[in-house]
Scaffold this active site. Structure first.
Site, mmCIF file in Angstrom:
data_model
loop_
_atom_site.group_PDB
_atom_site.id
_atom_site.type_symbol
_atom_site.label_atom_id
_atom_site.label_comp_id
_atom_site.label_asym_id
_atom_site.label_seq_id
_atom_site.Cartn_x
_atom_site.Cartn_y
_atom_site.Cartn_z
ATOM 1 N N ARG A 91 -57.311 25.251 -47.521
ATOM 2 C CA ARG A 91 -57.155 26.513 -47.957
ATOM 3 C C ARG A 91 -58.166 27.193 -46.884
ATOM 4 O O ARG A 91 -58.057 28.793 -47.052
ATOM 5 C CB ARG A 91 -57.704 26.791 -49.521
ATOM 6 N N LYS A 111 -35.941 30.302 -37.584
ATOM 7 C CA LYS A 111 -36.335 29.384 -38.578
ATOM 8 C C LYS A 111 -35.294 28.148 -38.842
ATOM 9 O O LYS A 111 -35.632 27.158 -38.794
ATOM 10 C CB LYS A 111 -36.334 30.172 -39.786
ATOM 11 N N GLU A 113 -35.260 36.180 -36.185
ATOM 12 C CA GLU A 113 -36.176 35.321 -36.969
ATOM 13 C C GLU A 113 -35.370 34.192 -37.698
ATOM 14 O O GLU A 113 -35.689 33.089 -37.757
ATOM 15 C CB GLU A 113 -37.140 36.149 -37.787
ATOM 16 N N TRP A 133 -62.224 30.773 -45.531
ATOM 17 C CA TRP A 133 -61.228 31.076 -44.485
ATOM 18 C C TRP A 133 -61.588 32.598 -44.400
ATOM 19 O O TRP A 133 -61.378 33.356 -45.007
ATOM 20 C CB TRP A 133 -59.767 31.065 -45.072
ATOM 21 N N GLU A 165 -35.503 25.540 -35.833
ATOM 22 C CA GLU A 165 -36.609 24.794 -35.424
ATOM 23 C C GLU A 165 -36.764 23.689 -36.603
ATOM 24 O O GLU A 165 -37.406 22.783 -36.464
ATOM 25 C CB GLU A 165 -37.892 25.520 -35.315
ATOM 26 N N HIS A 203 -19.587 41.338 -27.005
ATOM 27 C CA HIS A 203 -19.710 41.412 -25.694
ATOM 28 C C HIS A 203 -19.959 39.734 -25.158
ATOM 29 O O HIS A 203 -20.410 39.794 -23.983
ATOM 30 C CB HIS A 203 -21.149 42.290 -25.331
ATOM 31 N N ASN A 235 -62.416 34.202 -53.891
ATOM 32 C CA ASN A 235 -61.215 34.042 -53.099
ATOM 33 C C ASN A 235 -60.428 35.328 -53.353
ATOM 34 O O ASN A 235 -60.051 35.794 -54.428
ATOM 35 C CB ASN A 235 -60.473 32.756 -53.608
ATOM 36 N N GLY A 236 -60.296 36.078 -52.208
ATOM 37 C CA GLY A 236 -59.566 37.353 -52.192
ATOM 38 C C GLY A 236 -60.205 38.389 -51.512
ATOM 39 O O GLY A 236 -61.036 38.132 -50.626
ATOM 40 N N LYS A 285 -48.046 23.606 -34.245
ATOM 41 C CA LYS A 285 -48.398 24.794 -34.831
ATOM 42 C C LYS A 285 -48.858 25.873 -33.762
ATOM 43 O O LYS A 285 -48.721 26.952 -34.025
ATOM 44 C CB LYS A 285 -49.469 24.488 -35.961
ATOM 45 N N CYS A 317 -59.298 31.011 -49.637
ATOM 46 C CA CYS A 317 -60.348 30.246 -49.500
ATOM 47 C C CYS A 317 -60.104 29.565 -50.749
ATOM 48 O O CYS A 317 -59.135 29.661 -51.552
ATOM 49 C CB CYS A 317 -61.787 30.989 -49.857
HETATM 50 O O1 M6R Z 1 -49.918 31.642 -33.397
HETATM 51 P P1 M6R Z 1 -48.836 32.530 -32.681
HETATM 52 O O2 M6R Z 1 -48.504 33.485 -33.854
HETATM 53 O O3 M6R Z 1 -49.291 32.975 -31.341
HETATM 54 O O4 M6R Z 1 -47.579 31.520 -32.303
HETATM 55 C C1 M6R Z 1 -46.313 31.835 -31.764
HETATM 56 C C2 M6R Z 1 -45.265 30.890 -31.907
HETATM 57 O O5 M6R Z 1 -45.693 29.773 -31.065
HETATM 58 C C3 M6R Z 1 -45.022 30.752 -33.346
HETATM 59 O O6 M6R Z 1 -44.660 31.951 -33.812
HETATM 60 C C4 M6R Z 1 -43.785 29.821 -33.335
HETATM 61 O O7 M6R Z 1 -42.608 30.595 -32.755
HETATM 62 C C5 M6R Z 1 -43.314 29.266 -34.687
HETATM 63 N N1 M6R Z 1 -43.432 28.023 -34.879
HETATM 64 C C6 M6R Z 1 -42.168 29.781 -35.273
HETATM 65 O O8 M6R Z 1 -41.763 29.420 -36.701
#
Ligand code: M6R
Length: 599
Positions: A27, A479, A475, A70, A482, A498, A96-97, A594, A2
């Site tokens: 925030r 990262k 992951e 938040w 993307e 394989h 906040n916390g 996002k 927050c």
């Molecule tokens: O909001 P969500 O966790 O459901 O989103 C899922 C994916 O769209 C999200 O994790 C996406 O893969 C990210 N951009 C990865 O960094």
């Protein structure tokens, strides 16, 4: 997460609080409020943005506090908005916390009338109690924070009392020293138009801010906190001085991880309490836990599945939400579907959860967003408490999801009577040590940047790991691809031979996770296979094993099954630094959003 602000000085407080809160809205922005104080207290708060607050046209008070929220405890409602007040209406608190022990503290306040579902309100009532023993607000707040477990940045005002009392532990709080008054704020963003002179409170500090000056106490003694000059421009300040939100959020992980466990571990009984309505008998009888998610959240589920199977001896499966079908032969009474989603709004995940519910299967939503569709539609919601994540690339929320699933796995194991006490106690210790371990990696960002610079020209990048490190390899690759737009793939290390091994050349760096929880001895053979094809290996190994025959070796502190999660921080920094050398728009990569609200 927050945003909090406070001002005491020569000018009207209201416009300063409002302008400051608008700068802190990144925030959190589900509700907002301010309290203005002189001999009386006036509070204005409601659901919505700061700009929507119903405020007087002007106000004479020159002291006040404000908050933009938040949600963590309690939905976004007018009653749950801050500031919170005591029974007399004379004390107001912004926070906040997370007050981890708020249930216990509330039980110690019989006769007090609580008006919200928040953890914060208990602080206002505790201050009210203390003010019956002392007329010094600073002393009262100091006594209260001694009783709080968890994290807090607090601003407290009281009618007839001069100035603001502030306190912090594990949540940020900065003091602004201005020419016509002094401020408190969650970060420097709202302060820059008034002053560039700031001091940072330290954990355990309690400060008294008046128009004349600032005095700080620690453990009951007066202390000095250095006043520094901020050189950042406003844009850099919003990102905490970092160039991108993604980097800021990577660095917020220790705090996010503390918040993920706050109030959920009973230190005396060494047990987890998640406050879910799922009964122990349901969890005891359950045949299968299906985890559904997309993208990064899917990778967190892969980690969670292994924790569930290892700790709770329960069948756990993971499916891409977009591919989910209930499947045949399942007893809805003995199946649980867990939907994991940072935003709580991902269309594919919602579709899967709705499909499960239609067949009578119980659903649990694990999300960062209180009041999101996932939280509202599932039978139960478990919040990861990471605070807002703005960068499109999920970073801190991955770590918080894994930790939340680890707590869930411990709780399921306990309900089923499967928890090996030694294993459970070790994992609880490791969870509490995790923020510190992550910090040691963050402190090595410059070394990672140098490695990223040296290898950024790779034709493609491969990430390998086993067991708990397989989701981390996936992951790490996600990262990198993307945000840098490089070709990157993650594999279980054993799968390389394989097929994917055909892609490996001297131009394809391989990032290998060789930590505890990842069967490093076996992965070491795969490292040899790629090295013999000329590929440089960037190894992330347990501290004891990093001196191997690798082109680059990074160490991870000893942390058992959580070591791959710590290793992931190197991969986040690597992805960030590669993308940065290529000057990519890191916070808004092309073609991505996002929150993906279409199927
Ligand atoms: O909001 P969500 O966790 O459901 O989103 C899922 C994916 O769209 C999200 O994790 C996406 O893969 C990210 N951009 C990865 O960094």
């Amino acid at each position: 997460m927050c945003g909090i602000i406070g001002y005491v000085g020569e000018q009207s407080a209201q416009p300063r609080l409002v302008a400051g809160l608008q700068k802190l809205e990144y925030r959190g922005y589900d509700s907002a409020g301010i309290a203005l104080v002189d001999d009386a207290l006036s509070v204005y708060k409601q659901v919505g943005l700061v700009g929507e607050l119903d405020l007087p046209a002007d106000s004479p008070q020159t002291c006040g506090i404000g908050h933009t929220r938040w949600s963590t405890h309690g939905k976004p409602t007018d009653a749950n908005a801050h500031p919170h007040t005591d029974c007399t209406g004379d004390v107001a608190v912004v926070h906040n916390g997370i007050v981890g022990n708020y249930d216990d503290l509330r039980a110690e306040l019989p006769g007090h009338e609580f008006r919200s579902e928040t953890d914060t309100e208990v602080v206002a009532h505790l201050v009210e109690e203390e003010l019956t023993r002392t007329d010094d607000l600073r002393e009262a707040v100091a006594a209260v924070v001694d009783r709080i477990e968890g994290s807090y940045a607090l601003g407290v005002v009281a009618a007839g009392y001069d100035g603001i009392v502030a306190a912090r532990r594990n949540s940020p709080l900065v003091v602004g020293h201005g020419s016509d008054g002094n401020f408190i704020a969650s970060d420097v963003t709202p302060l820059l138009e008034h002053t560039r002179s700031v001091s940072y409170l330290e954990d355990g500090d309690v400060a008294h801010i008046t128009r004349e000056g600032v005095s700080v106490w620690h453990d009951g003694d007066p202390v000095e906190r250095t006043v520094k000059t901020i050189e950042w421009d406003a844009d850099a300040a919003e990102k905490g001085g970092y160039e991108h939100y993604m980097l800021k959020e990577i660095h917020e992980q220790p705090q996010a991880l503390r918040q993920a466990i706050a109030g959920r571990i009973d230190p005396l009984e060494e047990r987890v309490d998640l406050d879910l309505s799922l009964s122990a008998s349901f969890l005891d009888d359950v045949d299968e836990i299906q985890l559904v998610a997309c993208g990064t959240s899917y990778h967190a589920c892969l980690y969670g599945k292994q924790l569930l199977e290892t700790l709770a001896d329960v069948r756990a499966t993971v499916e891409f939400a977009s591919e989910y079908t209930v499947g045949s032969g399942r007893d809805p009474e003995r199946t649980l579907v867990v939907g994991v989603s940072q935003s709580g709004e991902t269309a594919d995940t919602l579709r899967a959860l709705r499909m499960a519910r239609r067949t009578g299967i119980r659903t649990l939503g694990v999300t960062n967003t209180v009041g999101s569709t996932v939280a509202r539609e599932c039978d139960d919601a478990l919040y990861i408490q990471a605070g807002p994540e703005i960068g499109v690339a999920a970073t801190k929320t991955f770590a918080s999801q894994v930790v939340t699933l680890a707590l869930f796995a411990l709780s399921v194991a306990d309900s089923r009577g499967e928890l090996d006490p030694a294993v459970g106690a070790q994992l609880l210790d490791d969870l509490q040590a995790l923020p510190g371990a992550v910090q040691t990696i963050l402190d090595r960002e410059d070394e990672v940047a140098a490695v990223a610079d040296a290898y950024a020209g790779g034709e493609a990048f491969f990430f390998i790991g086993r067991r708990f490190a397989t989701p981390v390899a996936l992951e790490g690759a996600l990262k990198l691809k993307e945000i840098s737009y490089d070709h990157a793939e993650g594999f279980p290390a054993g799968e390389l031979k394989h097929g994917p091994l055909a892609l490996v050349t001297e131009g394809t760096p391989v990032l290998a996770v060789l930590t505890d929880g990842a069967r490093p001895e076996e992965t070491h053979n795969n490292v040899k296979e790629v090295q013999s094809r000329g590929a440089p290996v960037i190894a992330i190994a347990s501290e004891s094993g990093r001196e191997g025959d690798y082109e680059v070796g990074f160490g991870v502190p000893e942390l058992g099954l959580l070591e791959p999660l710590v290793a992931n921080v190197y991969l986040q920094l690597f992805a960030y630094c590669v993308a940065d050398t290529k000057e990519r728009p890191i916070d808004r990569p092309r073609n991505l959003a996002k929150s993906v609200t279409v199927e």
